[in-house]
Motif scaffolding. Structure first.
Motif, PDB file in Angstrom:
ATOM      1  N   GLN A  33       0.821  -1.213   0.000  1.00 49.56           N
ATOM      2  CA  GLN A  33       0.000   0.000   0.000  1.00 49.56           C
ATOM      3  C   GLN A  33       0.858   1.267   0.000  1.00 49.56           C
ATOM      4  N   ARG A  34       2.036   1.181   0.566  1.00 52.89           N
ATOM      5  CA  ARG A  34       2.899   2.359   0.662  1.00 52.89           C
ATOM      6  C   ARG A  34       4.072   2.305  -0.321  1.00 52.89           C
ATOM      7  N   SER A  35       3.960   1.511  -1.369  1.00 54.16           N
ATOM      8  CA  SER A  35       5.079   1.359  -2.296  1.00 54.16           C
ATOM      9  C   SER A  35       5.447   2.670  -2.994  1.00 54.16           C
ATOM     10  N   ILE A  36       4.482   3.508  -3.319  1.00 59.12           N
ATOM     11  CA  ILE A  36       4.768   4.804  -3.962  1.00 59.12           C
ATOM     12  C   ILE A  36       5.542   5.688  -2.977  1.00 59.12           C
ATOM     13  N   GLU A  37       5.107   5.722  -1.715  1.00 57.05           N
ATOM     14  CA  GLU A  37       5.819   6.506  -0.697  1.00 57.05           C
ATOM     15  C   GLU A  37       7.241   5.965  -0.497  1.00 57.05           C
ATOM     16  N   LEU A  38       7.384   4.641  -0.509  1.00 59.72           N
ATOM     17  CA  LEU A  38       8.707   4.038  -0.334  1.00 59.72           C
ATOM     18  C   LEU A  38       9.633   4.401  -1.480  1.00 59.72           C
ATOM     19  N   LYS A  39       9.149   4.346  -2.710  1.00 63.68           N
ATOM     20  CA  LYS A  39       9.979   4.713  -3.861  1.00 63.68           C
ATOM     21  C   LYS A  39      10.401   6.173  -3.782  1.00 63.68           C
ATOM     22  N   ASP A  40       9.471   7.037  -3.428  1.00 58.31           N
ATOM     23  CA  ASP A  40       9.790   8.459  -3.302  1.00 58.31           C
ATOM     24  C   ASP A  40      10.811   8.686  -2.182  1.00 58.31           C
ATOM     25  N   PHE A  41      10.607   8.023  -1.053  1.00 56.56           N
ATOM     26  CA  PHE A  41      11.548   8.144   0.060  1.00 56.56           C
ATOM     27  C   PHE A  41      12.946   7.667  -0.352  1.00 56.56           C
ATOM     28  N   LEU A  42      13.026   6.517  -1.022  1.00 58.22           N
ATOM     29  CA  LEU A  42      14.320   5.975  -1.436  1.00 58.22           C
ATOM     30  C   LEU A  42      15.016   6.894  -2.439  1.00 58.22           C
ATOM     31  N   ARG A  43      14.248   7.473  -3.362  1.00 57.16           N
ATOM     32  CA  ARG A  43      14.823   8.416  -4.322  1.00 57.16           C
ATOM     33  C   ARG A  43      15.406   9.623  -3.595  1.00 57.16           C
ATOM     34  N   ARG A  44      14.656  10.209  -2.651  1.00 56.90           N
ATOM     35  CA  ARG A  44      15.152  11.353  -1.876  1.00 56.90           C
ATOM     36  C   ARG A  44      16.357  10.982  -1.019  1.00 56.90           C
ATOM     37  N   TYR A  45      16.298   9.795  -0.417  1.00 61.49           N
ATOM     38  CA  TYR A  45      17.381   9.335   0.462  1.00 61.49           C
ATOM     39  C   TYR A  45      18.697   9.242  -0.315  1.00 61.49           C
ATOM     40  N   PHE A  46      18.659   8.599  -1.481  1.00 62.47           N
ATOM     41  CA  PHE A  46      19.892   8.418  -2.240  1.00 62.47           C
ATOM     42  C   PHE A  46      20.340   9.704  -2.937  1.00 62.47           C
ATOM     43  N   THR A  47      19.425  10.631  -3.189  1.00 65.67           N
ATOM     44  CA  THR A  47      19.802  11.930  -3.762  1.00 65.67           C
ATOM     45  C   THR A  47      20.624  12.730  -2.760  1.00 65.67           C
ATOM     46  N   GLN A  48      20.399  12.541  -1.477  1.00 66.54           N
ATOM     47  CA  GLN A  48      21.133  13.264  -0.431  1.00 66.54           C
ATOM     48  C   GLN A  48      22.512  12.675  -0.155  1.00 66.54           C
ATOM     49  N   LYS A  49      22.826  11.515  -0.692  1.00 61.17           N
ATOM     50  CA  LYS A  49      24.092  10.831  -0.416  1.00 61.17           C
ATOM     51  C   LYS A  49      25.150  11.203  -1.451  1.00 61.17           C
ATOM     52  N   THR A  50      26.409  11.156  -0.991  1.00 58.38           N
ATOM     53  CA  THR A  50      27.537  11.355  -1.897  1.00 58.38           C
ATOM     54  C   THR A  50      28.069   9.989  -2.332  1.00 58.38           C
ATOM     55  N   VAL A  51      28.915  10.016  -3.349  1.00 66.85           N
ATOM     56  CA  VAL A  51      29.510   8.770  -3.842  1.00 66.85           C
ATOM     57  C   VAL A  51      30.327   8.114  -2.730  1.00 66.85           C
ATOM     58  N   GLN A  52      31.023   8.910  -1.950  1.00 65.54           N
ATOM     59  CA  GLN A  52      31.847   8.383  -0.858  1.00 65.54           C
ATOM     60  C   GLN A  52      30.983   7.640   0.174  1.00 65.54           C
ATOM     61  N   GLU A  53      29.807   8.158   0.470  1.00 65.55           N
ATOM     62  CA  GLU A  53      28.913   7.520   1.439  1.00 65.55           C
ATOM     63  C   GLU A  53      28.308   6.215   0.915  1.00 65.55           C
ATOM     64  N   LEU A  54      28.318   6.035  -0.407  1.00 57.49           N
ATOM     65  CA  LEU A  54      27.706   4.852  -1.016  1.00 57.49           C
ATOM     66  C   LEU A  54      28.728   3.784  -1.393  1.00 57.49           C
ATOM     67  N   ARG A  55      29.965   3.934  -0.946  1.00 56.67           N
ATOM     68  CA  ARG A  55      31.005   2.931  -1.228  1.00 56.67           C
ATOM     69  C   ARG A  55      30.652   1.609  -0.549  1.00 56.67           C
ATOM     70  N   PRO A  56      31.151   0.482  -1.087  1.00 59.19           N
ATOM     71  CA  PRO A  56      30.818  -0.854  -0.545  1.00 59.19           C
ATOM     72  C   PRO A  56      31.135  -1.015   0.942  1.00 59.19           C
ATOM     73  N   GLN A  57      32.178  -0.390   1.446  1.00 58.98           N
ATOM     74  CA  GLN A  57      32.512  -0.542   2.860  1.00 58.98           C
ATOM     75  C   GLN A  57      31.471   0.113   3.775  1.00 58.98           C
ATOM     76  N   ASN A  58      30.600   0.931   3.227  1.00 59.45           N
ATOM     77  CA  ASN A  58      29.564   1.601   4.028  1.00 59.45           C
ATOM     78  C   ASN A  58      28.189   0.948   3.890  1.00 59.45           C
ATOM     79  N   GLU A  59      28.100  -0.158   3.168  1.00 58.94           N
ATOM     80  CA  GLU A  59      26.795  -0.786   2.922  1.00 58.94           C
ATOM     81  C   GLU A  59      26.077  -1.209   4.194  1.00 58.94           C
TER      82      GLU A  59
END
Length: 181
Positions: free
Chosen positions: A121-147
């Motif tokens: 039921q909240r899949s649209i909200e989840l997709k929007d949240f995930l898009r915003r979440y990853f837009t706020q991250k830098t490449v350094q924060e998304l490196r494999p050691q930070n998973e």
């Protein structure tokens, strides 16, 4: 006549000694007797060894049992996974933004129909949240050691901000690609 007297005694009192049996008739019982003695000895030795091993095994501390820490005794919980969010594509918050493509699976308690329903039921909200979440991250924060940290942070934020009546237990990245431009 003296000889006659002695001859009569010898003939009447002839010794009755049994004659030794010759041939196979006496050999077969003798062989069977020794085979039976041999089998009995083998059985007796095996029984004694087994009893001795059992007694010796019960009296000494088992040396082949390794102590297991509590960390390994608790088995991981088996989860159901929601994988229908699909891939989300966005840009990072770097000066020269990188393209981020992420596909996430949400793990929830096995056979928890309420959680599955709420996520759907909240899949649209989840997709929007995930898009915003990853837009706020830098490449350094998304490196494999930070998973590991990303998964924990995402799980906590989804439970706090999106879901209300149920909680997810784990997050897995089915895809997490960084395309630096």
């Amino acid at each position: 006549m003296a000889d006659d007297g002695l001859d009569g005694l010898d003939d009447g009192a002839a010794s009755v000694a049994p004659a030794k049996k010759k041939g196979l008739g006496g050999l077969i019982p003798s062989i069977l007797k020794w085979v039976a003695i041999g089998l009995g000895a083998v059985i007796l030795i095996v029984v004694i060894v087994l009893i001795t091993m059992k007694i010796a095994g019960n009296n000494k501390a088992s040396s082949n049992v390794l102590p297991i820490s509590e960390e390994y005794t608790a088995q991981r919980e088996i989860l159901d996974w929601y994988t229908s969010l699909g891939a989300i594509r966005t840009k990072s918050s770097d000066d020269i933004p990188a393209t981020i493509v992420v596909d996430i699976a949400l793990g929830y308690k096995k056979d928890d129909k309420a959680c599955s329903t709420e996520i759907t039921q909240r899949s649209i909200e989840l997709k929007d949240f995930l898009r915003r979440y990853f837009t706020q991250k830098t490449v350094q924060e998304l490196r494999p050691q930070n998973e590991g940290n990303l998964k924990i942070e995402l799980r906590n934020e989804i439970n706090d901000e999106i879901l209300s009546s149920s909680k997810i237990k784990d997050i897995s990245f089915l895809q997490l690609d960084l395309i630096e431009g």
